[in-house]
Write a protein that holds these residues in place. Sequence first.
Motif, mmCIF file in Angstrom:
data_model
loop_
_atom_site.group_PDB
_atom_site.id
_atom_site.type_symbol
_atom_site.label_atom_id
_atom_site.label_comp_id
_atom_site.label_asym_id
_atom_site.label_seq_id
_atom_site.Cartn_x
_atom_site.Cartn_y
_atom_site.Cartn_z
ATOM 1 N N ARG A 62 10.482 15.921 6.346
ATOM 2 C CA ARG A 62 9.852 14.746 6.955
ATOM 3 C C ARG A 62 9.072 13.948 5.905
ATOM 4 N NH1 ARG A 62 10.280 11.831 11.677
ATOM 5 N NH2 ARG A 62 10.825 13.836 12.668
ATOM 6 N N VAL A 63 8.373 14.630 5.019
ATOM 7 C CA VAL A 63 7.590 13.952 3.993
ATOM 8 C C VAL A 63 8.510 13.210 3.020
ATOM 9 C CG1 VAL A 63 6.062 14.328 2.005
ATOM 10 C CG2 VAL A 63 5.631 15.523 4.155
ATOM 11 N N ARG A 64 9.686 13.776 2.761
ATOM 12 C CA ARG A 64 10.624 13.154 1.813
ATOM 13 C C ARG A 64 11.190 11.844 2.315
ATOM 14 N NH1 ARG A 64 14.281 18.470 0.411
ATOM 15 N NH2 ARG A 64 12.981 19.370 -1.247
ATOM 16 N N ARG A 65 11.200 11.628 3.610
ATOM 17 C CA ARG A 65 11.802 10.405 4.142
ATOM 18 C C ARG A 65 11.071 9.188 3.612
ATOM 19 N NH1 ARG A 65 12.817 11.808 10.577
ATOM 20 N NH2 ARG A 65 14.025 13.731 10.238
ATOM 21 N N PRO A 66 11.786 8.228 3.100
ATOM 22 C CA PRO A 66 11.114 7.048 2.512
ATOM 23 C C PRO A 66 10.392 6.227 3.569
ATOM 24 C CG PRO A 66 13.493 6.708 2.629
ATOM 25 C CD PRO A 66 13.250 8.144 2.985
ATOM 26 N N ARG A 67 9.187 5.801 3.222
ATOM 27 C CA ARG A 67 8.416 4.906 4.088
ATOM 28 C C ARG A 67 7.806 3.832 3.212
ATOM 29 N NH1 ARG A 67 4.029 6.402 6.793
ATOM 30 N NH2 ARG A 67 3.421 8.108 5.420
ATOM 31 N N THR B 123 0.687 11.589 10.548
ATOM 32 C CA THR B 123 0.148 12.950 10.617
ATOM 33 C C THR B 123 1.207 13.909 11.139
ATOM 34 O OG1 THR B 123 -0.785 12.474 12.808
ATOM 35 C CG2 THR B 123 -2.255 12.245 10.903
ATOM 36 N N LEU B 124 1.368 15.030 10.431
ATOM 37 C CA LEU B 124 2.281 16.101 10.809
ATOM 38 C C LEU B 124 1.449 17.363 11.005
ATOM 39 C CD1 LEU B 124 5.046 15.522 8.092
ATOM 40 C CD2 LEU B 124 4.777 14.353 10.296
ATOM 41 N N ALA B 125 1.874 18.223 11.949
ATOM 42 C CA ALA B 125 1.084 19.423 12.231
ATOM 43 C C ALA B 125 1.988 20.573 12.635
ATOM 44 C CB ALA B 125 0.058 19.145 13.330
ATOM 45 N N ALA B 126 1.465 21.788 12.496
ATOM 46 C CA ALA B 126 2.185 22.989 12.920
ATOM 47 C C ALA B 126 1.178 24.033 13.358
ATOM 48 C CB ALA B 126 3.061 23.534 11.785
ATOM 49 N N GLY B 127 1.578 24.858 14.342
ATOM 50 C CA GLY B 127 0.699 25.914 14.825
ATOM 51 C C GLY B 127 1.387 26.737 15.883
ATOM 52 N N ALA C 236 0.852 -1.188 0.000
ATOM 53 C CA ALA C 236 0.000 0.000 0.000
ATOM 54 C C ALA C 236 0.881 1.229 0.000
ATOM 55 C CB ALA C 236 -0.906 -0.012 1.234
ATOM 56 N N THR C 237 0.407 2.284 -0.646
ATOM 57 C CA THR C 237 1.170 3.527 -0.678
ATOM 58 C C THR C 237 0.901 4.314 0.592
ATOM 59 O OG1 THR C 237 0.990 3.624 -3.087
ATOM 60 C CG2 THR C 237 1.572 5.668 -1.938
ATOM 61 N N PRO C 238 1.931 4.634 1.375
ATOM 62 C CA PRO C 238 1.731 5.395 2.611
ATOM 63 C C PRO C 238 1.193 6.794 2.309
ATOM 64 C CG PRO C 238 3.922 4.391 2.560
ATOM 65 C CD PRO C 238 3.349 4.267 1.183
ATOM 66 N N VAL C 239 0.304 7.278 3.152
ATOM 67 C CA VAL C 239 -0.262 8.616 3.011
ATOM 68 C C VAL C 239 0.155 9.450 4.215
ATOM 69 C CG1 VAL C 239 -2.372 9.985 2.871
ATOM 70 C CG2 VAL C 239 -2.234 7.769 1.699
ATOM 71 N N THR C 240 0.815 10.560 3.945
ATOM 72 C CA THR C 240 1.194 11.494 5.000
ATOM 73 C C THR C 240 0.267 12.697 4.957
ATOM 74 O OG1 THR C 240 3.521 10.832 4.903
ATOM 75 C CG2 THR C 240 3.027 12.947 5.949
ATOM 76 N N LEU C 241 -0.388 12.960 6.068
ATOM 77 C CA LEU C 241 -1.294 14.100 6.190
ATOM 78 C C LEU C 241 -0.558 15.226 6.914
ATOM 79 C CD1 LEU C 241 -5.003 13.920 7.418
ATOM 80 C CD2 LEU C 241 -3.476 15.759 8.109
ATOM 81 N N VAL C 242 -0.572 16.423 6.343
ATOM 82 C CA VAL C 242 0.051 17.597 6.954
ATOM 83 C C VAL C 242 -1.033 18.619 7.243
ATOM 84 C CG1 VAL C 242 1.725 19.461 6.689
ATOM 85 C CG2 VAL C 242 2.213 17.201 5.720
#
Length: 277
Positions: free
Chosen positions: A269-274, A211-215, A3-9
């Motif tokens: 972080r998104v570029r890191r292979p998973r 999941t990645l977040a910023a605020g 499955a293709t990993p999905v990263t949510l930002v």
Amino acid sequence: MSATPVTLVASDLDRTLIYSAAALGLTVADAQAPRLLCVEVYEGKPLSYVTEDAAELLGELGRSALFVPTTTRTREQYGRIRLPGPAPQFAICANGGHLLVDGVSDPDWRAAVDERLAAECAPLDEVRAHLVRTADPAWLLKERVAEDLFAYLVVERSLLPEGWVKELAVWAERRGWTVSLQGRKIYAVPKPLTKSAAMHEVARRSGADLTLAAGDSLLDADLLLAADHAWRPGHGELADAGWTAPHVMALEDRGVAAGETILRELVERVRRPRTYP
């Protein structure tokens, strides 16, 4: 089968990724200031900016991850923003009160939010009346209700009495509401109205497994805590309070430079292979 990993930002916008002229926080000489790109116009005038490098990073982030703008802004206020990169499939507005899918508010999500607010906290009318009654016209500039969900005041910050916001927070706490001071705005928001709940819903629908977040503000704390990894800038309510958590990176950068740094961190972080078996 793989499955293709999905990263949510999921990232806050104002004073996290985008900055008004007053919030740029530029500390270098004018000749060394970064080139800026306007991403919001209001009443025919430029209002919000990112650096040009940040604009490129936003484009990459939108192409390589599920980027979800996550804001306390109303839908109308969010609609003024033109971020670089692909149009987001999902966006979270009104602090989680509206979940936009391809630009349209999801009615089922809004109905569920209304039901929870009615069951768990004091009504908006009561809180709004208290705000108006206790605010002094000497420093109150405007009072507004956002999307029939929460209320906020626009104030003259220099004239705001010391301790007024803390007293309001104590009063609101007993009624199931949260108070946040951001720039010239004092927000009163129901506790069940959270960015994190909407982020979890997007993760469920998209199948995101990271999941990645910023605020930067108190209203972002639940979002940062709910993410697998998160970042906050060196300015804002959270920084002023020294707030952090084991998985939250507290940056020293402030102003528009912090927005660029946050985007670099997210893209890296998104570029890191998973891979998944």
